[in-house]
Design an enzyme around this catalytic site. Sequence first.
Site, PDB file in Angstrom:
ATOM      1  N   GLY A 180       0.811  -1.205   0.000  1.00  0.00           N
ATOM      2  CA  GLY A 180       0.000   0.000   0.000  1.00  0.00           C
ATOM      3  C   GLY A 180       0.846   1.257   0.000  1.00  0.00           C
ATOM      4  N   ASP A 181       0.175   2.401   0.162  1.00  0.00           N
ATOM      5  CA  ASP A 181       0.802   3.716   0.175  1.00  0.00           C
ATOM      6  C   ASP A 181       0.539   4.341   1.538  1.00  0.00           C
ATOM      7  OD1 ASP A 181       1.522   6.381  -0.067  1.00  0.00           O
ATOM      8  OD2 ASP A 181       0.610   6.652  -2.041  1.00  0.00           O
ATOM      9  N   PHE A 182       1.597   4.537   2.323  1.00  0.00           N
ATOM     10  CA  PHE A 182       1.381   5.029   3.687  1.00  0.00           C
ATOM     11  C   PHE A 182       0.924   6.480   3.747  1.00  0.00           C
ATOM     12  CE2 PHE A 182       6.287   4.966   3.723  1.00  0.00           C
ATOM     13  CZ  PHE A 182       6.423   6.289   3.328  1.00  0.00           C
ATOM     14  N   HIS A 190      12.513  11.465   8.058  1.00  0.00           N
ATOM     15  CA  HIS A 190      13.523  12.431   7.605  1.00  0.00           C
ATOM     16  C   HIS A 190      13.548  12.610   6.085  1.00  0.00           C
ATOM     17  CE1 HIS A 190      17.247   9.638   6.768  1.00  0.00           C
ATOM     18  NE2 HIS A 190      16.139   9.137   6.259  1.00  0.00           N
TER      19      HIS A 190
END
Length: 344
Positions: free
Chosen positions: A228-230, A248
Site C-alpha cells: 500500500g501507500d502510507f 527524515h
Amino acid sequence: MRSADPRGRGALVRLVYGYMASQMIHVAVRLGVFDLVREAPRTDEELAGKTGTHPPSLLRLLRALASLGLLTEVEPRRFGPAGTGTRLESGAADGLNAITRLFCSPEFWASWGNLQYSIETGKPAFELVHGMSFFTYLERHEELAATFNDAMAENASFEAPRFVAGYDFSRFSRIVDVGGGNGSLLLAILARYPDLRGVVFETPPVAAEARATVAAAGLVDRCAVVEGDFFEKIPVTGDAFLVKSVVHNWDDDRCVALLRTCRAAMPPEAALLVLEPVLPAVMESAVCVETVMSDLNMLALTAGGFERSEADFRRLFTRAGLALVSISPTIEATDFRVIEARVA
C-alpha cells in the site's frame, strides 16, 4: 596573530581531501578489490588482470588504500585484507559495501557537487542535475533502486540487533512496521520476542523483497506483508506502529500526512514508535556527525527532507493529533533514538 598548530592543520587537510578517500574506496568497491583479496593476498598484476585495469595505476590505488588501513601490503606489490577494509567486502557482516556504492554513486556525487545550489536556494541539487525528484528517479532507474535497497538492508542488518538490545518491545503483541523495507528490523524483533506478531507495510516492489526475507527467516506464520501507500491509508492495525528512517525523507506537510494515516489506523492505546536521530537544540563539536551529514544529504537529494530536533518532532505530532510521550537514550553505535507518541 593566532598561533599555528601543525597538527590542527593536518586534521583539516584530511577533511578537505576527504572526497579523494571516498572515491578511492568507491573505485575499489566497484572493481571488487576487497572481494578479490578476501581469501588470499594477490599481486597488483593479478588484481589488474582480474579487474581489467592498468597495472601501474592500480598499484597506486592499492598503496593508497593500504595507507588508509583498508588493505595490507604484506610484501612489496602483494596486497591482502585489513581489519577495517573487510567491511567493504560484499556480504560482509556489519558491512558498508552497498552504502559505499550508493553514497559515492554518480547520482549522489553530482548532487553533492552542487551543494552550494541547495544552500543558496533551499532546493534539492538532485533535481537540478537529474531533472526529476530523487524518488521518481529511483522508480525509473532499476540499478540505483537496487543499490538503494541493498544499502538500506545493509544498514538494517547492522542496526536491527542494536535496536532489539536497546529497547524493550515486550509490552507489545502486534507491531506494524510502516515502510519497513525488506523486514529486517521487524524480523529481528520477532526473533527476540517469540510471542510477538508483525506486519511489514510497504510499496509493491519492496513488499516482494520483504516476502522473500520473511520466508527465508521461517516467520511467515507470524509476519504478514501488506502492500500500500502510507500517505493514503494503512489497512492493518496493531498495538505498536514502527516508523524507521522514513520521517527524515519528507517535509513537514508530507510527514503530517504520514502520521495522520498512522493515527487513523491506531487503536486508542497503541504506540507510535518513530526511529530517527534527534538533533540537539545547540550543536557541539563531534556530536551527531553522521546525523548532520545526513541532514545535508536530505537537502541535496530530497524536496524538503531533513533531520529534526525534539521540538520539531513535537510540532509534527501535534499537527497529526498525536502527543510525544518519551524519547529513548541513543541506541548503541548509532545516532538513533526511539521517539514514542500516542493518540492525543
